[in-house]
Write an enzyme that holds these catalytic residues in place. Structure first.
Site, PDB file in Angstrom:
ATOM      1  N   CYS A   1      10.125   8.044  -0.440  1.00  0.00           N
ATOM      2  CA  CYS A   1       9.405   8.972   0.633  1.00  0.00           C
ATOM      3  C   CYS A   1       9.036  10.214  -0.137  1.00  0.00           C
ATOM      4  O   CYS A   1       9.694  10.878  -0.749  1.00  0.00           O
ATOM      5  CB  CYS A   1       9.987   9.223   1.939  1.00  0.00           C
ATOM      6  SG  CYS A   1      10.219   7.670   2.892  1.00  0.00           S
TER       7      CYS A   1
ATOM      8  N   GLN B   1       1.009  -7.731   3.078  1.00  0.00           N
ATOM      9  CA  GLN B   1       1.095  -6.347   3.349  1.00  0.00           C
ATOM     10  C   GLN B   1       2.494  -6.028   4.206  1.00  0.00           C
ATOM     11  O   GLN B   1       3.058  -6.647   4.580  1.00  0.00           O
ATOM     12  CB  GLN B   1       0.143  -6.223   4.429  1.00  0.00           C
ATOM     13  CG  GLN B   1      -1.525  -6.239   3.745  1.00  0.00           C
ATOM     14  CD  GLN B   1      -1.651  -4.847   2.823  1.00  0.00           C
ATOM     15  OE1 GLN B   1      -1.065  -3.876   2.935  1.00  0.00           O
ATOM     16  NE2 GLN B   1      -2.702  -5.022   1.996  1.00  0.00           N
TER      17      GLN B   1
ATOM     18  N   GLU C   1      -7.741 -16.151  -7.043  1.00  0.00           N
ATOM     19  CA  GLU C   1      -6.682 -15.527  -6.871  1.00  0.00           C
ATOM     20  C   GLU C   1      -5.930 -16.242  -8.383  1.00  0.00           C
ATOM     21  O   GLU C   1      -5.840 -17.189  -8.731  1.00  0.00           O
ATOM     22  CB  GLU C   1      -5.844 -16.062  -5.806  1.00  0.00           C
ATOM     23  CG  GLU C   1      -4.393 -15.673  -5.926  1.00  0.00           C
ATOM     24  CD  GLU C   1      -3.756 -14.325  -6.045  1.00  0.00           C
ATOM     25  OE1 GLU C   1      -3.061 -13.842  -6.931  1.00  0.00           O
ATOM     26  OE2 GLU C   1      -4.549 -13.342  -5.452  1.00  0.00           O
TER      27      GLU C   1
ATOM     28  N   CYS D   1      -5.740  -0.003  -2.179  1.00  0.00           N
ATOM     29  CA  CYS D   1      -4.238   0.871  -1.835  1.00  0.00           C
ATOM     30  C   CYS D   1      -4.196   1.971  -2.591  1.00  0.00           C
ATOM     31  O   CYS D   1      -3.227   2.841  -2.480  1.00  0.00           O
ATOM     32  CB  CYS D   1      -3.243  -0.155  -1.956  1.00  0.00           C
ATOM     33  SG  CYS D   1      -3.218  -0.810  -3.875  1.00  0.00           S
TER      34      CYS D   1
END
Length: 445
Positions: free
Chosen positions: A95, A274, A327, A398
């Site tokens: 974090c 996700q 992909e 992202c």
């Protein structure tokens, strides 16, 4: 400033500086300058604070130094006591913003996105069709001191004694923990931290949000043997092979079942999904609202993973529409083909986008979705995409720096940003998720 003995490389690690903290920067830190002009990237602080910073990386020749705020002399009004006992200088690196109020975290992330857009794409928020806000996921808007339990996938590092923890910031060192506060309940209930994991290097815990499927992926140390896995809930076990890095089933299902946009998706062998339980639906909604698919259109889903955007497009394009997904990961392609088998006009190709897309023979399409890896799509791929004359393109990102760079390439090739939406799908960290909708400049505002 206090002095420490410098090694032969004239390291400044351990030096302390009293500084006033400047703006936030991309990466979970803020910028400060010492009296002699050295640039510090400082973690565990907030803009406007006066602190004592201790250098963690860098020497006298470094362009900048990394540091931690070890003493706060004048605190920001946005500062709170970190709810997690493992957050702080020298502790867990998972974090970045435990010490900031939730609203302040989102504001800081918005400032980073705005700065990257301006510096790398030459765009103001207004020019990007963005109001500057970072939206929390549903259920994540909590009072200070409460932490969203959002992380449905957690990779625990295992020390030589078999104890579970998390990596320290920019380090292989491990902070041993008894609980991760941002872990989803489905991960916490497995009790990974309370077990011994002899001869393991990592243990990844996965808790599907679309089902009760639970999975652990074990990576043994070289020559290590798998332990007997006895957890608090039923769980499938996978193993990462030492020779080829492949993932193989030990027992249980080799996949988990996830839900998005009203459909069930198979995600095999620890594949990508996700991490936030609301992320898939949030991003699909933003993409579909931006693209406004029409019956009978042709769409591309680039970097399609297990097919969530291809599936959402196929539902909306109808029987006369068509979707091509590309992909690179073999297992994800297998899953995507399985997940979308009921759509006869959906095709999934395996390979790198920059290699496969030119070989498809497609010269035009109506819609494009691209959700590239953190490094972005790049100039070559953007040039090829813009040559297809799509009426709208949805870019899911992202990393705001990679997004901004690619938006610059789109601008060079005749596309402008119509709207940009930014979502806080990684609370307590510096990460965000962005959805940019682009259209040809020739179509006007």
């Amino acid at each position: 400033m206090t002095s420490v003995e410098q090694n032969e490389k004239q390291s400044l690690v351990g030096e302390e500086y009293e500084v006033e903290v400047g703006p936030v920067a991309h990466g979970g830190h803020c910028i400060a300058r010492t009296e002699d002009g050295r640039v510090l990237f400082v973690r565990h602080t907030l803009p406007g604070e006066k602190i004592v910073a201790k250098v963690t990386e860098g020497d006298v020749d470094s362009r900048y130094l990394r540091a931690d705020a070890i003493t706060v002399l004048d605190a920001s009004k946005d500062r709170v006591a970190a709810p997690c006992p493992y957050a702080g200088p020298g502790k867990c690196g998972g974090c970045d913003w435990q010490h900031a109020k939730p609203g302040a975290q989102r504001r800081l992330k918005g400032e980073v996105v705005a700065e990257q857009l301006k510096r790398l794409a030459g765009l103001t928020p207004e020019e990007a069709g963005w109001d500057g806000t970072v939206m929390p996921a549903e259920g994540d808007k909590l009072p200070a001191g409460q932490v969203p339990q959002w992380r449905t996938r957690v990779q625990f590092a295992i020390d030589e004694d078999g104890n579970a923890g998390l990596r320290k910031h920019r380090s292989h060192d491990i902070e041993l923990i008894d609980h991760c506060m941002i872990a989803a309940p489905g991960v916490s209930e497995l009790g990974i931290e309370q077990q011994d994991w002899p001869q393991m290097a990592t243990v990844e815990a996965i808790a599907a949000t679309g089902s009760q499927d639970r999975q652990v992926v074990l990576t043994p140390r070289p020559g290590g043997r798998l332990p007997l896995v006895e957890l608090d809930k039923p769980v499938s076990v996978l193993r990462v092979e030492e020779k080829d890095g492949g993932v193989h089933r030990v027992h249980g299902r080799p996949f988990v079942r996830e839900r998005a946009d009203g459909r069930t998706y198979r995600v095999g062998m620890g594949g990508f999904w996700q991490v936030h339980p609301q992320a898939a639906d949030t991003l699909i909604k933003a993409v579909m609202q931006g693209l406004m698919p029409r019956k009978g259109e042709m769409a591309l889903d680039l970097y399609c993973g297990v097919g969530i955007f291809a599936g959402a497009l196929a539902e909306r394009l109808g029987e006369t529409g068509a979707v091509l997904g590309i992909e690179s990961t073999k297992r994800a392609v297998e899953d995507a083909r399985h997940n979308l088998a009921d759509f006869p006009r959906v095709r999934i190709e395996q390979g790198k986008v920059e290699q496969i897309l030119p070989k498809t023979g497609i010269t035009e399409c109506d819609l494009v979705v691209l959700d590239p890896p953190r490094a972005g799509a790049g100039k070559q791929t953007v040039r090829h995409i813009t040559g297809l004359s799509a009426r709208r393109i949805a870019y899911v990102a992202c990393d705001p720096a990679a997004l901004a760079r690619d938006l610059g390439y789109f601008k060079e090739n005749g596309y402008k940003v119509r709207t940009l939406r930014v979502f806080d799908l990684f609370p307590m960290t510096h990460h965000v998720e962005c959805v940019a909708i682009l259209e040809p400049i020739a179509k006007g505002l």
